[in-house]
Design a protein around this motif. Structure first.
Motif, PDB file in Angstrom:
ATOM      1  N   ILE A   1     -13.415  -8.242  -6.094  1.00  0.00           N
ATOM      2  CA  ILE A   1     -14.356  -7.196  -5.667  1.00  0.00           C
ATOM      3  C   ILE A   1     -13.688  -5.855  -5.927  1.00  0.00           C
ATOM      4  CG2 ILE A   1     -15.777  -6.266  -3.784  1.00  0.00           C
ATOM      5  CD1 ILE A   1     -16.423  -9.092  -3.716  1.00  0.00           C
ATOM      6  N   VAL A   2     -14.291  -5.062  -6.801  1.00  0.00           N
ATOM      7  CA  VAL A   2     -13.808  -3.696  -7.021  1.00  0.00           C
ATOM      8  C   VAL A   2     -14.559  -2.810  -6.030  1.00  0.00           C
ATOM      9  CG1 VAL A   2     -13.651  -1.787  -8.654  1.00  0.00           C
ATOM     10  CG2 VAL A   2     -13.350  -4.149  -9.450  1.00  0.00           C
ATOM     11  N   LYS A   3     -13.792  -2.118  -5.183  1.00  0.00           N
ATOM     12  CA  LYS A   3     -14.413  -1.300  -4.132  1.00  0.00           C
ATOM     13  C   LYS A   3     -14.293   0.187  -4.491  1.00  0.00           C
ATOM     14  CE  LYS A   3     -13.319  -4.365  -0.285  1.00  0.00           C
ATOM     15  NZ  LYS A   3     -12.365  -4.529   0.834  1.00  0.00           N
TER      16      LYS A   3
ATOM     17  N   TYR B   1      -9.516  -2.947  -3.937  1.00  0.00           N
ATOM     18  CA  TYR B   1     -10.003  -4.220  -4.472  1.00  0.00           C
ATOM     19  C   TYR B   1      -9.688  -5.351  -3.506  1.00  0.00           C
ATOM     20  CZ  TYR B   1      -5.213  -5.580  -5.469  1.00  0.00           C
ATOM     21  OH  TYR B   1      -3.887  -5.918  -5.335  1.00  0.00           O
ATOM     22  N   GLU B   2     -10.390  -6.448  -3.696  1.00  0.00           N
ATOM     23  CA  GLU B   2     -10.037  -7.718  -3.057  1.00  0.00           C
ATOM     24  C   GLU B   2      -9.956  -8.739  -4.172  1.00  0.00           C
ATOM     25  OE1 GLU B   2     -12.803  -9.195  -0.059  1.00  0.00           O
ATOM     26  OE2 GLU B   2     -12.683  -7.199   0.881  1.00  0.00           O
ATOM     27  N   LEU B   3      -8.937  -9.594  -4.112  1.00  0.00           N
ATOM     28  CA  LEU B   3      -8.803 -10.640  -5.125  1.00  0.00           C
ATOM     29  C   LEU B   3      -8.608 -11.974  -4.424  1.00  0.00           C
ATOM     30  CD1 LEU B   3      -8.252 -11.820  -7.974  1.00  0.00           C
ATOM     31  CD2 LEU B   3      -5.885 -11.059  -7.734  1.00  0.00           C
TER      32      LEU B   3
ATOM     33  N   GLY C   1     -18.142  10.336  -6.558  1.00  0.00           N
ATOM     34  CA  GLY C   1     -17.940   8.925  -6.196  1.00  0.00           C
ATOM     35  C   GLY C   1     -16.764   8.313  -6.930  1.00  0.00           C
ATOM     36  N   VAL C   2     -16.590   7.028  -6.729  1.00  0.00           N
ATOM     37  CA  VAL C   2     -15.638   6.241  -7.532  1.00  0.00           C
ATOM     38  C   VAL C   2     -16.467   5.088  -8.080  1.00  0.00           C
ATOM     39  CG1 VAL C   2     -13.582   4.791  -7.477  1.00  0.00           C
ATOM     40  CG2 VAL C   2     -13.665   6.876  -6.082  1.00  0.00           C
ATOM     41  N   ASP C   3     -16.698   5.110  -9.387  1.00  0.00           N
ATOM     42  CA  ASP C   3     -17.687   4.194  -9.976  1.00  0.00           C
ATOM     43  C   ASP C   3     -17.094   2.799 -10.214  1.00  0.00           C
ATOM     44  OD1 ASP C   3     -19.521   2.822 -11.447  1.00  0.00           O
ATOM     45  OD2 ASP C   3     -20.036   4.527 -12.744  1.00  0.00           O
ATOM     46  N   PRO C   4     -17.480   1.798  -9.399  1.00  0.00           N
ATOM     47  CA  PRO C   4     -16.894   0.457  -9.549  1.00  0.00           C
ATOM     48  C   PRO C   4     -17.325  -0.239 -10.826  1.00  0.00           C
ATOM     49  CG  PRO C   4     -18.713   0.379  -7.985  1.00  0.00           C
ATOM     50  CD  PRO C   4     -18.530   1.830  -8.361  1.00  0.00           C
ATOM     51  N   ILE C   5     -18.448   0.193 -11.428  1.00  0.00           N
ATOM     52  CA  ILE C   5     -18.910  -0.472 -12.657  1.00  0.00           C
ATOM     53  C   ILE C   5     -17.986  -0.129 -13.831  1.00  0.00           C
ATOM     54  CG2 ILE C   5     -20.793  -0.557 -14.345  1.00  0.00           C
ATOM     55  CD1 ILE C   5     -22.766  -0.437 -12.038  1.00  0.00           C
TER      56      ILE C   5
ATOM     57  N   VAL D   1     -28.260   5.349  -8.682  1.00  0.00           N
ATOM     58  CA  VAL D   1     -27.228   5.231  -7.643  1.00  0.00           C
ATOM     59  C   VAL D   1     -25.971   4.603  -8.236  1.00  0.00           C
ATOM     60  CG1 VAL D   1     -26.620   4.095  -5.460  1.00  0.00           C
ATOM     61  CG2 VAL D   1     -28.951   4.977  -5.800  1.00  0.00           C
ATOM     62  N   ILE D   2     -24.840   5.234  -8.034  1.00  0.00           N
ATOM     63  CA  ILE D   2     -23.562   4.574  -8.341  1.00  0.00           C
ATOM     64  C   ILE D   2     -23.253   3.676  -7.146  1.00  0.00           C
ATOM     65  CG2 ILE D   2     -21.070   4.923  -8.602  1.00  0.00           C
ATOM     66  CD1 ILE D   2     -21.776   7.570 -10.056  1.00  0.00           C
ATOM     67  N   PRO D   3     -23.123   2.355  -7.379  1.00  0.00           N
ATOM     68  CA  PRO D   3     -22.953   1.460  -6.230  1.00  0.00           C
ATOM     69  C   PRO D   3     -21.555   1.550  -5.624  1.00  0.00           C
ATOM     70  CG  PRO D   3     -22.882   0.228  -8.272  1.00  0.00           C
ATOM     71  CD  PRO D   3     -23.162   1.644  -8.654  1.00  0.00           C
ATOM     72  N   GLU D   4     -21.397   0.919  -4.488  1.00  0.00           N
ATOM     73  CA  GLU D   4     -20.108   0.911  -3.777  1.00  0.00           C
ATOM     74  C   GLU D   4     -19.141  -0.104  -4.372  1.00  0.00           C
ATOM     75  OE1 GLU D   4     -20.107   3.653  -0.901  1.00  0.00           O
ATOM     76  OE2 GLU D   4     -19.251   1.865   0.059  1.00  0.00           O
ATOM     77  N   LYS D   5     -19.699  -1.232  -4.827  1.00  0.00           N
ATOM     78  CA  LYS D   5     -18.845  -2.361  -5.191  1.00  0.00           C
ATOM     79  C   LYS D   5     -19.299  -3.021  -6.484  1.00  0.00           C
ATOM     80  CE  LYS D   5     -18.182  -3.913  -0.442  1.00  0.00           C
ATOM     81  NZ  LYS D   5     -18.658  -4.904   0.512  1.00  0.00           N
ATOM     82  N   ALA D   6     -18.369  -3.711  -7.117  1.00  0.00           N
ATOM     83  CA  ALA D   6     -18.723  -4.601  -8.232  1.00  0.00           C
ATOM     84  C   ALA D   6     -17.986  -5.921  -8.029  1.00  0.00           C
ATOM     85  CB  ALA D   6     -18.322  -3.981  -9.560  1.00  0.00           C
ATOM     86  N   HIS D   7     -18.700  -7.021  -8.248  1.00  0.00           N
ATOM     87  CA  HIS D   7     -18.092  -8.351  -8.109  1.00  0.00           C
ATOM     88  C   HIS D   7     -17.902  -8.977  -9.488  1.00  0.00           C
ATOM     89  CE1 HIS D   7     -18.873 -12.872  -7.571  1.00  0.00           C
ATOM     90  NE2 HIS D   7     -17.609 -12.660  -7.294  1.00  0.00           N
TER      91      HIS D   7
END
Ligand SMILES: [Zn+2]
Ligand SMILES: [Zn+2]
Length: 392
Positions: free
Chosen positions: A193-195, A291-293, A207-211, A250-256
């Protein structure tokens, strides 16, 4: 089986039709991981009818049938019983009646071939020793073989060796591929998970763009096999999922990001695992993201033992003719939970060719269907293996 010289046991040939009926019955009623209630009852009933001692309940739906005659050695033969979560597209009169479930890996055939051998061996008893026929649940993903081992399979049913096989629809009918050492790879899974920080799409600086970060992570993951592993080692890192965002502005918060890795050597697993961690950590850090891994260990590699492989080759040569043996196949990067049994006991796992044409649907294809012409071949291999190995 036209044109293929084989030593199929005549007794087994005589119940080819009966085996076909069993196989199609199991095919029509596919059951997935640990829910193989009907299939397991079917297997237990047949084994009892043939005169086996039947044990039920290991790993829930697992069945072990035991037959002894004389004082020779003890071996285990294993088949898997589970189906897949998929919709069948075949239209034959025995197609799956369970919506969203299908025997697309041929475990219906594996179960039937072992039952066919069971019947023959009980009727003829041309061996001295003990056989434990192991019917396991949940080979696909859930590790039913692992659970059977953990629940005391080999303490309750001690064996000197254990054998398995898989049908192989890209290999011509009546051929067997087998080798000493690795046959199938290990598999692990990962979730990343990229936060970042959500923002208006028109004001990315806020923002910080997770994509964008996830895209870099995915590209960098490609360098693990191409730039980190030795060119002489085998490994796979495949991203199979990417999910992020819901709308246009919208730039989202997270990317999985999710995916799977494959390997044969434990040091390669270590390299892959630590490389994923290094790449994710440092790319995220470079962009002010968190991130979470989660790296999840799956099945170990399926590795054949030397002595048992030689014995299996001798038997396969007798049944199929030596010209039909492929003794230097490339191992596949697919995985198999028979690996857990091979870690406990010496044994051999091989591929039995089942192709009808040059272009059969592959395993896990919605149009796949186990080739019933292979039933007496696989059952004869099992029966011959017992007769060759179980002697006073
Ligand atoms: Zn499968
Ligand atoms: Zn399978």
């Amino acid at each position: 089986m036209q044109g293929v010289m084989m030593n199929i046991k005549n007794e087994i040939k005589n119940f080819h039709e009966e085996m076909t009926t069993w196989r199609r019955d199991i095919h029509a009623h596919p059951e997935t991981a640990f829910e193989e209630v009907r299939t397991s009852a079917f297997v237990a009933e047949k084994l009892e009818e043939f005169g086996y001692m039947v044990h039920q309940g290991l790993a829930g739906t697992g069945v072990v049938g035991t037959l002894s005659t004389g004082n020779g050695p003890t071996i285990g033969l294993r088949a898997d019983m589970d189906a897949l979560h998929m919709q069948e597209t075949n239209n034959h009169n025995y197609k799956s009646i369970n919506d969203g479930k299908m025997h697309a890996c041929g475990h219906d055939g594996h179960t039937t071939m072992l039952l066919g051998a069971a019947k023959y061996l009980a009727e003829t008893k041309r061996f001295s020793g003990t056989i434990h026929l192991i019917f396991q649940p949940a080979e696909e993903n859930e590790g039913g073989g692992k659970r059977m081992v953990e629940e005391g399979l080999f303490e309750k049913f001690p064996v000197e060796a254990v054998y398995g096989l898989h049908n192989w629809p890209s290999l011509p009918l009546g051929k067997i591929a087998v080798r000493e050492g690795p046959m199938m790879a290990a598999y692990d899974r990962f979730d990343i998970i990229v936060k970042g920080r959500g923002a208006h799409a028109a004001m990315p600086n806020q923002g910080v763009d997770p994509i964008v970060i996830a895209s870099q992570v995915i590209m960098a993951l490609q360098t693990i096999t191409s730039r980190t592993l030795s060119p002489l080692d085998s490994g796979v890192v495949t991203v199979t999922q990417i999910h992020s965002g819901d709308t246009y502005n919208v730039i989202p918060e997270k990317a999985h990001i999710g995916g799977t890795t494959r390997w044969f050597k434990e040091e390669v697993q270590d390299q892959i695992k630590s490389s994923i961690e290094r790449i994710v950590k440092n790319i995220c850090q470079a962009h002010n993201a968190d991130y979470e891994l989660d790296y999840m260990t799956g099945y170990p590699p399926t590795v054949n033992h030397k002595e048992q492989t030689e014995l299996a080759i001798q038997t396969a040569g007798k049944v199929l003719g030596e010209e039909n043996l492929i003794l230097d196949p490339d191992p596949t990067m697919g995985a198999e939970d028979f690996s857990y049994m091979l870690k406990e006991k010496p044994g051999c796992y091989l591929f039995l060719g089942t192709a009808r044409t040059d272009n059969d649907p592959t395993l896990h294809n919605p149009g796949y269907d186990f080739n019933d012409d292979a039933l007496p071949i696989g059952a004869s291999y099992w029966a011959q293996l017992v007769e060759d190995q179980l002697k006073d």
